[in-house]
Design a protein around this motif. Structure first.
Motif, PDB file in Angstrom:
ATOM      1  N   UNK A 106     -65.037  -8.532 -68.116  1.00 56.78           N
ATOM      2  CA  UNK A 106     -64.645  -7.377 -68.914  1.00 56.78           C
ATOM      3  C   UNK A 106     -65.889  -6.759 -69.493  1.00 56.78           C
ATOM      4  N   UNK A 107     -66.182  -5.573 -69.043  1.00 60.99           N
ATOM      5  CA  UNK A 107     -67.353  -4.886 -69.569  1.00 60.99           C
ATOM      6  C   UNK A 107     -68.650  -5.594 -69.261  1.00 60.99           C
ATOM      7  N   UNK A 108     -68.727  -6.326 -68.155  1.00 63.13           N
ATOM      8  CA  UNK A 108     -69.963  -6.989 -67.761  1.00 63.13           C
ATOM      9  C   UNK A 108     -70.126  -8.401 -68.270  1.00 63.13           C
ATOM     10  N   UNK A 109     -69.196  -8.929 -69.087  1.00 64.48           N
ATOM     11  CA  UNK A 109     -69.292 -10.305 -69.571  1.00 64.48           C
ATOM     12  C   UNK A 109     -68.766 -11.268 -68.511  1.00 64.48           C
ATOM     13  N   UNK A 110     -69.029 -12.549 -68.724  1.00 68.43           N
ATOM     14  CA  UNK A 110     -68.690 -13.560 -67.732  1.00 68.43           C
ATOM     15  C   UNK A 110     -67.182 -13.778 -67.665  1.00 68.43           C
ATOM     16  N   UNK A 111     -66.711 -14.087 -66.480  1.00 67.85           N
ATOM     17  CA  UNK A 111     -65.316 -14.461 -66.265  1.00 67.85           C
ATOM     18  C   UNK A 111     -65.221 -15.973 -66.166  1.00 67.85           C
ATOM     19  N   UNK A 112     -63.994 -16.467 -66.053  1.00 74.99           N
ATOM     20  CA  UNK A 112     -63.798 -17.906 -65.895  1.00 74.99           C
ATOM     21  C   UNK A 112     -64.486 -18.407 -64.629  1.00 74.99           C
ATOM     22  N   UNK A 113     -64.490 -17.583 -63.591  1.00 71.48           N
ATOM     23  CA  UNK A 113     -65.150 -18.000 -62.351  1.00 71.48           C
ATOM     24  C   UNK A 113     -66.651 -18.137 -62.553  1.00 71.48           C
ATOM     25  N   UNK A 114     -67.238 -17.247 -63.340  1.00 74.23           N
ATOM     26  CA  UNK A 114     -68.678 -17.329 -63.618  1.00 74.23           C
ATOM     27  C   UNK A 114     -69.026 -18.584 -64.412  1.00 74.23           C
TER      28      UNK A 114
END
Length: 603
Positions: A106-114
């Motif tokens: 979201x907006x360039x922040x990390x996701x759970x996959x990251x």
């Protein structure tokens, strides 16, 4: 021709078809559901005309007028069923889509996959590889997988760091350092615990739980929790070597020097003198009181003779040279040294580091092998016992490193060291250097500071940069007001592409085009305005993420812990009142001004 879209202009032509389609779908569901319901009640399959007057008749006269011979409950139930089933399916699909969207950046922040390396599955695999004692144990308790950091915003999952990570947390006061980080970390620790603080809140909440895990040692020379003295620590135990003596001298010097990276002549000379005196006292089996006497009388040749007796002639000559130097220089050096250890002039503080045969001696090397807890409490400011606190904390962490080497490289279970208010009460001068290898030894260190500038004031800009770089986990919470630092963090988080639509209108119709521009993922003002209870997570090797802390009072066992905390706060209050009454026998107990206010969390 206009480049700006007009409000609602593109959607207006679709309004009439959309309403017509919704009305058709609703009528179809009512027609089919009522017919099925009537058939199910025995009235037979007799669908009414698929016309508008059927819907109007149903609205005016009820189901029996449209489906004669069928009880009203039958068509009504059928209509309800036909309407609810698609709605339930749509809700399920929407939930899946929302859940999938929550896992996307979201907006360039990390996701759970990251953040896969911090998720439960990989955290458990890493914990098993780091801790041989977990072999064959299944399933693992959540706290055996790693150290809880919090939940990924907005909907999870929970994230855990590994047992070889070291952490640096920067948050303003009242931003959740104690409730969301220090207390949960102590409560969830699997091995021994070391905590430093200048308040009694963490102590009050965690003491009962830690007492159930092992022995609780409370080092409270200045009465933060008004704990009775039930232990003593040999201040000179690690000073039998030049390295140990120099480290202890460095802790005392750091307690009065605002920037350990900048030492003037007097500070450096005082550290050299204290190193020689600590070494002479330790090897000569002298006490802290003897050492204070040597400082008070530079002409006393006892420390010089002791150093010569143990073969440290060069150090003895250096100390003798200081004593025989110009009077102004000698007095300046000794006065600076006296200021560094001035807290030991307080008999209430000196008693905690003086051998007492009536009380058990705290042994750092034994402490790190079990599940005991050591609370190091001290006030900050003038007269604090910060030098003693730093010396004992350093001794425990170095004992953990020695024990880890005997275990094959890492402590198992790992040691938890929470250095709350480290810049005020635990100024370990080379903490940035220690960070580089403590984690690999199974010593999980969490340093809590109010700001980056506060750390730079203690360790210098270079030292704080080293601490920042060595920390594998960094949490930045609410209230960071240092504009330069917040702007630096914003640049570290990076930028992302933002798509902008524009509509052009002309005689031949309208056209839509898209352009992209770069925007900061987390602008400085957004970092400064992070809500209380959230933090920006910067972990080595992964993209930055926004997490929600998990305060102890929102956990399932909070009621039991709160009850124990209230009892501990009452005990602290009673002890404080007793001390005040003893010191003021003619005073009015109703006018007692408590030094420690009961913490909000325990209420």
């Amino acid at each position: 021709m206009s480049a700006a879209p007009r409000g609602g202009g593109d959607l207006a032509p679709w309004a009439v078809p959309a309403v017509a389609a919704a009305a058709f779908a609703l009528f179809s569901a009512v027609w089919l559901g009522g017919t099925l319901g009537a058939a199910a009640t025995g009235a037979g399959w007799r669908p009414p005309p698929f016309a508008l007057h059927t819907f109007l008749t149903l609205t005016a006269d009820g189901p029996t007028a449209v489906w004669p011979g069928a009880p009203a409950a039958g068509p009504a139930a059928g209509i309800t069923l036909v309407l609810l089933v698609p709605a339930a399916l749509a809700a399920a699909v929407a939930r899946r889509l929302l859940k999938a969207a929550a896992g996307k950046p979201k907006g360039g922040l990390a996701s759970a996959r990251d953040l896969a390396s911090l998720l439960p599955a990989e955290a458990e695999a890493k914990a098993r590889s780091l801790r041989p004692s977990l072999t064959g144990r299944a399933p693992l308790a959540p706290d055996d997988r790693g150290n809880l950091l919090g939940d990924l915003e907005p909907a999870g999952p929970e994230l855990r760091s590994s047992f070889e990570d070291v952490e640096l947390d920067l948050m303003a006061p009242r931003a959740g350092k104690s409730t969301g980080i220090a207390i949960p970390r102590v409560l969830r620790a699997r091995g021994c615990v070391l905590l430093t603080s200048n308040k009694s809140d963490v102590y009050a909440v965690t003491r009962a739980e830690r007492a159930a895990a092992g022995t609780v040692w409370t080092f409270d020379p200045q009465g933060i929790a008004h704990a009775p003295r039930e232990m003593w620590w040999d201040l000179l135990a690690d000073c039998g070597t030049i390295e140990g003596a120099r480290r202890l001298a460095g802790h005392f010097v750091a307690s009065v020097n605002d920037d350990t990276a900048k030492k003037d002549f007097w500070i450096s000379a005082a550290q050299n003198t204290l190193t020689a005196l600590f070494l002479a006292a330790a090897r000569g089996r002298c006490s802290v009181l003897d050492l204070l006497g040597w400082l008070a009388d530079p002409a006393d040749r006892t420390p010089v003779d002791l150093l010569r007796d143990i073969g440290l002639t060069a150090m003895a000559e250096q100390l003798q040279g200081t004593v025989n130097g110009a009077v102004e220089t000698r007095d300046g050096i000794y006065e600076t040294a006296r200021q560094c250890v001035s807290c030991l002039l307080d008999p209430d503080i000196a008693a905690w580091v003086t051998p007492d045969p009536r009380l058990p001696r705290f042994d750092p090397h034994h402490h790190v092998l079990g599940k005991d807890t050591l609370y190091l409490l001290s006030k900050d400011g003038g007269g604090s016992a910060a030098g003693v606190i730093a010396g004992l904390a350093d001794s425990v962490m170095r004992a953990g490193v020695v024990a880890a080497e005997r275990m094959g490289g890492r402590l198992d279970p790992p040691m938890t060291a929470v250095l709350d208010e480290a810049a005020n009460v635990c100024r370990i001068s080379d903490l940035p250097d220690l960070y580089s290898h403590l984690g690999s030894r199974g010593v999980n260190v969490v340093t809590l500071l109010q700001s980056y500038r506060q750390g730079a004031r203690v360790w210098g800009e270079a030292g704080m940069d080293a601490l920042w770089s060595a920390a594998t986990i960094k949490l930045l919470g609410a209230g960071l007001d240092d504009a330069d630092f917040v702007d630096k963090v914003s640049r570290l988080v990076g930028q992302h592409d933002v798509r902008t639509a524009s509509v052009s209108r002309g005689r031949d119709g309208s056209s839509r085009s898209y352009s992209y521009r770069q925007e900061s993922v987390m602008p400085a003002d957004r970092i400064r305005a992070l809500p209380k209870g959230t933090a920006l997570l910067l972990a080595t090797g992964v993209r930055p993420a926004l997490i929600r802390l998990r305060p102890w009072f929102k956990e399932p066992d909070a009621a039991r812990i709160s009850a124990a905390a209230r009892a501990e706060v009452k005990a602290i209050t009673d002890r404080a009142a007793g001390k005040w009454a003893a010191a003021h026998p003619d005073g009015d107990p109703e006018e007692t001004s408590m030094e420690e206010t009961p913490m909000e969390e325990a209420r």
